[in-house]
Design an enzyme around this catalytic site. Sequence first.
Site, PDB file in Angstrom:
ATOM      1  N   LYS A 185     -78.234  13.893  -6.161  1.00  0.00           N
ATOM      2  CA  LYS A 185     -79.361  13.047  -6.550  1.00  0.00           C
ATOM      3  C   LYS A 185     -78.885  11.614  -6.800  1.00  0.00           C
ATOM      4  O   LYS A 185     -79.456  10.657  -6.323  1.00  0.00           O
ATOM      5  CB  LYS A 185     -80.031  13.643  -7.790  1.00  0.00           C
ATOM      6  CG  LYS A 185     -81.197  12.815  -8.303  1.00  0.00           C
ATOM      7  CD  LYS A 185     -81.914  13.506  -9.451  1.00  0.00           C
ATOM      8  CE  LYS A 185     -82.926  12.540 -10.062  1.00  0.00           C
ATOM      9  NZ  LYS A 185     -83.698  13.129 -11.151  1.00  0.00           N
ATOM     10  N   HIS A 209     -72.213  49.237 -14.475  1.00  0.00           N
ATOM     11  CA  HIS A 209     -70.842  49.747 -14.589  1.00  0.00           C
ATOM     12  C   HIS A 209     -69.931  48.718 -15.244  1.00  0.00           C
ATOM     13  O   HIS A 209     -68.711  48.800 -15.130  1.00  0.00           O
ATOM     14  CB  HIS A 209     -70.333  50.152 -13.208  1.00  0.00           C
ATOM     15  CG  HIS A 209     -71.147  51.262 -12.632  1.00  0.00           C
ATOM     16  ND1 HIS A 209     -70.909  52.584 -12.895  1.00  0.00           N
ATOM     17  CD2 HIS A 209     -72.270  51.231 -11.863  1.00  0.00           C
ATOM     18  CE1 HIS A 209     -71.821  53.330 -12.289  1.00  0.00           C
ATOM     19  NE2 HIS A 209     -72.663  52.525 -11.665  1.00  0.00           N
ATOM     20  N   GLY A 256     -82.762  17.368 -11.098  1.00  0.00           N
ATOM     21  CA  GLY A 256     -81.752  18.051 -10.281  1.00  0.00           C
ATOM     22  C   GLY A 256     -81.989  19.546 -10.208  1.00  0.00           C
ATOM     23  O   GLY A 256     -81.959  20.159  -9.138  1.00  0.00           O
ATOM     24  N   ARG A 257     -82.244  20.169 -11.362  1.00  0.00           N
ATOM     25  CA  ARG A 257     -82.400  21.633 -11.381  1.00  0.00           C
ATOM     26  C   ARG A 257     -83.764  22.085 -10.876  1.00  0.00           C
ATOM     27  O   ARG A 257     -84.054  23.281 -10.857  1.00  0.00           O
ATOM     28  CB  ARG A 257     -82.114  22.167 -12.796  1.00  0.00           C
ATOM     29  CG  ARG A 257     -82.906  21.486 -13.897  1.00  0.00           C
ATOM     30  CD  ARG A 257     -82.314  21.794 -15.272  1.00  0.00           C
ATOM     31  NE  ARG A 257     -82.984  21.073 -16.350  1.00  0.00           N
ATOM     32  CZ  ARG A 257     -82.665  19.858 -16.749  1.00  0.00           C
ATOM     33  NH1 ARG A 257     -81.691  19.191 -16.140  1.00  0.00           N
ATOM     34  NH2 ARG A 257     -83.301  19.286 -17.753  1.00  0.00           N
ATOM     35  N   LYS A 282     -68.260  14.089 -19.310  1.00  0.00           N
ATOM     36  CA  LYS A 282     -68.008  13.237 -18.134  1.00  0.00           C
ATOM     37  C   LYS A 282     -67.276  11.971 -18.563  1.00  0.00           C
ATOM     38  O   LYS A 282     -66.305  11.542 -17.933  1.00  0.00           O
ATOM     39  CB  LYS A 282     -69.340  12.802 -17.504  1.00  0.00           C
ATOM     40  CG  LYS A 282     -70.019  13.812 -16.630  1.00  0.00           C
ATOM     41  CD  LYS A 282     -71.217  13.131 -15.930  1.00  0.00           C
ATOM     42  CE  LYS A 282     -72.215  14.129 -15.409  1.00  0.00           C
ATOM     43  NZ  LYS A 282     -73.450  13.523 -14.904  1.00  0.00           N
ATOM     44  N   GLU A 302     -67.461  15.233  -8.847  1.00  0.00           N
ATOM     45  CA  GLU A 302     -67.047  16.395  -8.054  1.00  0.00           C
ATOM     46  C   GLU A 302     -67.503  16.258  -6.598  1.00  0.00           C
ATOM     47  O   GLU A 302     -66.741  16.517  -5.654  1.00  0.00           O
ATOM     48  CB  GLU A 302     -67.663  17.681  -8.629  1.00  0.00           C
ATOM     49  CG  GLU A 302     -67.144  18.076 -10.001  1.00  0.00           C
ATOM     50  CD  GLU A 302     -67.964  17.504 -11.143  1.00  0.00           C
ATOM     51  OE1 GLU A 302     -68.542  16.393 -10.999  1.00  0.00           O
ATOM     52  OE2 GLU A 302     -68.016  18.152 -12.203  1.00  0.00           O
TER      53      GLU A 302
END
Length: 538
Positions: A205, A379, A262-263, A507, A211
Site C-alpha cells: 500500500k 491431534h 491494508g488488512r 519499526k 520487508e
Amino acid sequence: MTSHAAQAAVAAFVRGDKTVAWSGLQGHWQAHGRDLDLREIFKSDPQRFERFGVQAPEVFADLSKQRWDEATRRLLLELAREVGLEARRDALLAGEPVNTTEGRAVLHTALRALKGQGPFSDDVHEVLERMLAYAEEVRAAGFTDVVNIGIGGSDLGPLMAVKALQPYTQPGLRSHFVSNVDGHDIAPLLAQLEPAKTLFIVASKTFTTQETMANAAVARAWFLAGGGTDIARHFAATTTNVSAAAAFGIDKTFGFWDWVGGRYSLWSAIGLPIAIAIGADNFRELLAGAHAMDRHFAEAPLEENLPALMGLLEVWNRDFHGFTSRCVAPYHQGLARLPAYLQQLEMESNGKRVDYAGEEVPFATSPLVWGEPGTNGQHAFFQMLHQGTDVIPVEFIAVREPAHPHADLQTKLLANCLAQSQALMLGKTADEALGEKAPTASPDIARDVLARHRSFPGNRPSTTLVLERLTPRSLGALVALYEHRVFTSGVVWGINSYDQWGVELGKALCNALLPRFESGDVTGLDASTAGLLRRLRG
Ligand code: F6P
C-alpha cells in the site's frame, strides 16, 4: 442518513460500558449467564437450534452452542441500539471518516459494489477492469510462476484466497508468496524459478515497507543477474504510491486509495495475484459474494444480521464470560491460512486499548485469535480445548460439498467436525468415565483417580459456520462476514478498528538499530539489547 448526521454519529460515539444494556448484561451474567449449562438448556428447549441458527448469504451459522440465551441476545441487541450500531454502520458505508486518527474513510465495501453504485465507483471500476484485463493477459502469456512480494494485508489475503480457491486456479501457473525479510523465505523460491517465465508483483500500500522493498530489490537483482532484461514485462506493482513504484522501475502499476486499509485490501488491486490465479470471472464472483454479505449487513434487521450477532457475541464472550482467546478451526484444508488471515484482520483492527476519545477502556478488547485446520488441530491442541483450565470458544467452519471425489474422506471429516463441537459441549463426568474401559491405562492407578483424568468438564462453547461449497462467491461472503463482525465489536468497544499505531514503535526501533549492526556501537542501549546485539553480530 445525511452525511452530516452520519459524521455526527461517529463523533458522538457511545461506548458500550456506558449503556444501560451493559449494566443489564452484567446483572444477567451474574444471575444466569455465568451458570448457563448448554446441556441443560438444550434439554429444556428443543427448538434451540432453530432459534439460534442464522442464515446469511452463502453462510449458515449455528450459534446455539454458545453460552447465551434469549435474554442475552435481547440485551446484546439493546446494547447495539444504544451504541448506535446501525447509524455507525451507515456512516462507514457512506464513506464518513470513521478512521478518525488518520482522518480517513474506510471503504473496502465500495470495492465490491456494483458499477455505478457506492462511493468512488468510477475510480474503483476503472482500476478493476484494467487489473482484470491484465490478469487475463498474464494467464495467456506463458508465465509459469507468479510471485507476490508483500507483507501483512498485502500478503495474507491473496495467500489465503489463492490457497482456498486452488480448484479454480489455472494448471501450469504456480502462485508464490514471499513476505518475510528473512532470506530463508525468498532464497529457496528463487532457486526454483526461471527469470524468463516469472512475473513478480510488488504489493505494498505504502511502497515503503522495509520487508517488501528489501525482497523486491533481491528479486530485481536476481532477475537481472539471471539474464532478465524486460523489467516492464516481469514486474508489476499494486500500491497507492504510484510514484514510488515508478522510481523502483516498475511501470505496470495498479493503484488503490488511502481509504482501503491494508488488512481489508484483498478486494482491491492487492487482489491481483488472486485474479491471475483464478481468472477475471471468478474474481468477480469473489467480489459478488462479499457484496451480498455487505447488503445483508446493511439491510437485515439486527435480530437476523449475522455479522452483527457474531460481533455482539464476541463482546459477550470477551467482556462478560472473560474468555481470552478464540480458536478458528476450518474443516477444509483450503482454508488452512484463514486463521492467519483473521489474526491480522481481527487483532490489528481491534487490538486497541483506548477509545475514540483517547480514554483508556476499562474492559477487554480483541481476543487472541488462532487456529489450524481440523482434523490436524485435534491431534495437537484440542486436548487443551477439552480438558485445559481455560475456556476457549471454538469456531468450526464446515463445507458440505468437497471439491474432490473422495466421499469417504469427506464424511469422516464432517463427522469429526460435528463430534468436536459435541464433545466440547457434552463433556464426560467422572462417573461416566468410571464405567468405561481404558485399555492403555496403567494397571496400578486407582479407578477413581483415572476417572478424574479421563473426565471432561464440557459446557464449552462453539459456533459452527456451514458453507455449501468453497467457491469464490462463498469465500467472498465469509471474509466479508468477518470484516463486519470486527466492525461491530469495535463499535461496541468504542475503538477505532482502522488504524494500527501499535506496529510503529518496533519499526522505528529497528531503523535505529540497523546502523548499530554495522558499527557495533551499543552506547545508550539497555544491557540486554546491547548484549544480544554483540552476540548477533558475531
Ligand atoms: O503491519 C503494519 C502494516 O501497515 C499493515 O497494516 C499492512 O497490511 C502491512 O503493514 C503492509 O503494509 P504495506 O502494504 O504498506 O506494505
